[in-house]
Design a protein around this motif. Structure first.
Motif, PDB file in Angstrom:
ATOM      1  N   CYS A  49      -7.935  22.643   2.220  1.00  0.00           N
ATOM      2  CA  CYS A  49      -6.356  22.218   2.507  1.00  0.00           C
ATOM      3  C   CYS A  49      -5.810  23.146   3.467  1.00  0.00           C
ATOM      4  O   CYS A  49      -5.663  24.325   3.110  1.00  0.00           O
ATOM      5  N   HIS A  51      -2.866  23.550   3.508  1.00  0.00           N
ATOM      6  CA  HIS A  51      -1.509  24.235   3.044  1.00  0.00           C
ATOM      7  C   HIS A  51      -1.924  25.444   2.227  1.00  0.00           C
ATOM      8  O   HIS A  51      -1.334  26.535   2.657  1.00  0.00           O
ATOM      9  N   ALA A  52      -2.742  25.513   1.096  1.00  0.00           N
ATOM     10  CA  ALA A  52      -3.034  26.728   0.534  1.00  0.00           C
ATOM     11  C   ALA A  52      -4.545  26.763   0.216  1.00  0.00           C
ATOM     12  O   ALA A  52      -4.800  27.205  -0.954  1.00  0.00           O
ATOM     13  N   ALA A  53      -5.391  26.356   0.878  1.00  0.00           N
ATOM     14  CA  ALA A  53      -6.841  26.205   0.820  1.00  0.00           C
ATOM     15  C   ALA A  53      -7.379  25.439  -0.365  1.00  0.00           C
ATOM     16  O   ALA A  53      -8.263  25.799  -1.006  1.00  0.00           O
ATOM     17  N   GLY A  54      -6.598  24.615  -0.971  1.00  0.00           N
ATOM     18  CA  GLY A  54      -7.211  23.649  -1.967  1.00  0.00           C
ATOM     19  C   GLY A  54      -8.676  22.974  -1.648  1.00  0.00           C
ATOM     20  O   GLY A  54      -8.724  22.686  -0.404  1.00  0.00           O
ATOM     21  N   CYS A  68      -5.091  16.138  -1.960  1.00  0.00           N
ATOM     22  CA  CYS A  68      -5.547  17.583  -2.613  1.00  0.00           C
ATOM     23  C   CYS A  68      -5.112  17.926  -3.844  1.00  0.00           C
ATOM     24  O   CYS A  68      -3.934  17.600  -4.604  1.00  0.00           O
ATOM     25  N   LEU A  70      -4.439  20.511  -5.516  1.00  0.00           N
ATOM     26  CA  LEU A  70      -3.690  21.772  -5.782  1.00  0.00           C
ATOM     27  C   LEU A  70      -2.149  21.389  -5.852  1.00  0.00           C
ATOM     28  O   LEU A  70      -1.413  21.363  -6.996  1.00  0.00           O
ATOM     29  N   HIS A  71      -1.823  20.499  -4.733  1.00  0.00           N
ATOM     30  CA  HIS A  71      -0.098  20.503  -4.767  1.00  0.00           C
ATOM     31  C   HIS A  71      -0.013  18.991  -4.184  1.00  0.00           C
ATOM     32  O   HIS A  71       1.313  18.612  -3.644  1.00  0.00           O
ATOM     33  N   GLY A  72      -1.034  18.190  -3.900  1.00  0.00           N
ATOM     34  CA  GLY A  72      -0.749  16.742  -3.898  1.00  0.00           C
ATOM     35  C   GLY A  72      -0.552  16.266  -2.184  1.00  0.00           C
ATOM     36  O   GLY A  72      -0.426  15.046  -2.097  1.00  0.00           O
ATOM     37  N   ARG A  73      -0.738  17.200  -1.307  1.00  0.00           N
ATOM     38  CA  ARG A  73      -0.846  16.670   0.140  1.00  0.00           C
ATOM     39  C   ARG A  73      -2.003  15.544   0.337  1.00  0.00           C
ATOM     40  O   ARG A  73      -3.068  15.696  -0.218  1.00  0.00           O
TER      41      ARG A  73
END
Ligand code: FES
Length: 106
Positions: A49, A51-54, A68, A70-73
């Motif tokens: 991802c 955003h932060a590599a999820g 994703c 991790l944070h839902g993107r």
């Protein structure tokens, strides 16, 4: 031309290795790729991802999108665009031939 005869395509596994509506991660030319099996076809995107590599292959798949873990993107698997953010992932070509899965990087 079949993918087998075209060196721009890379064999990444068998279609039965990817359960319906799940993702699996593979590597093509040293790049991590997430592949997905959908009711109407296959999809291949960058595995991390933006955003932060999820780990996108571990995300929930629904309506041709993956969320994703991790944070839902939420990314559209056909365009790579996030539906709830400004990020995007690269979308790669994927095809099945006689049960074999082939990927060509974008
Ligand atoms: S790492 Fe994917 S949404 Fe944050």
């Amino acid at each position: 031309m079949t993918a087998i005869a075209d060196p721009t395509w890379t064999l990444v596994g068998r279609v039965e290795d990817v359960p319906m509506l799940e993702g699996r991660t593979t590597a093509v030319d040293g790049r991590r790729i997430a592949i997905f099996r959908l009711p109407d076809g296959l999809a291949a995107i960058d595995a991390h991802c933006p955003h932060a590599a999820g780990p996108l292959a571990d995300g929930i798949v629904a309506d041709s999108c993956v969320t994703c873990p991790l944070h839902g993107r939420r990314f559209d698997l056909t365009t790579g665009l996030a539906l709830n953010g400004d990020e995007a992932v690269a979308v790669h070509e994927i095809r099945e031939e006689d049960g074999a899965l082939w990927v060509r990087l974008a």
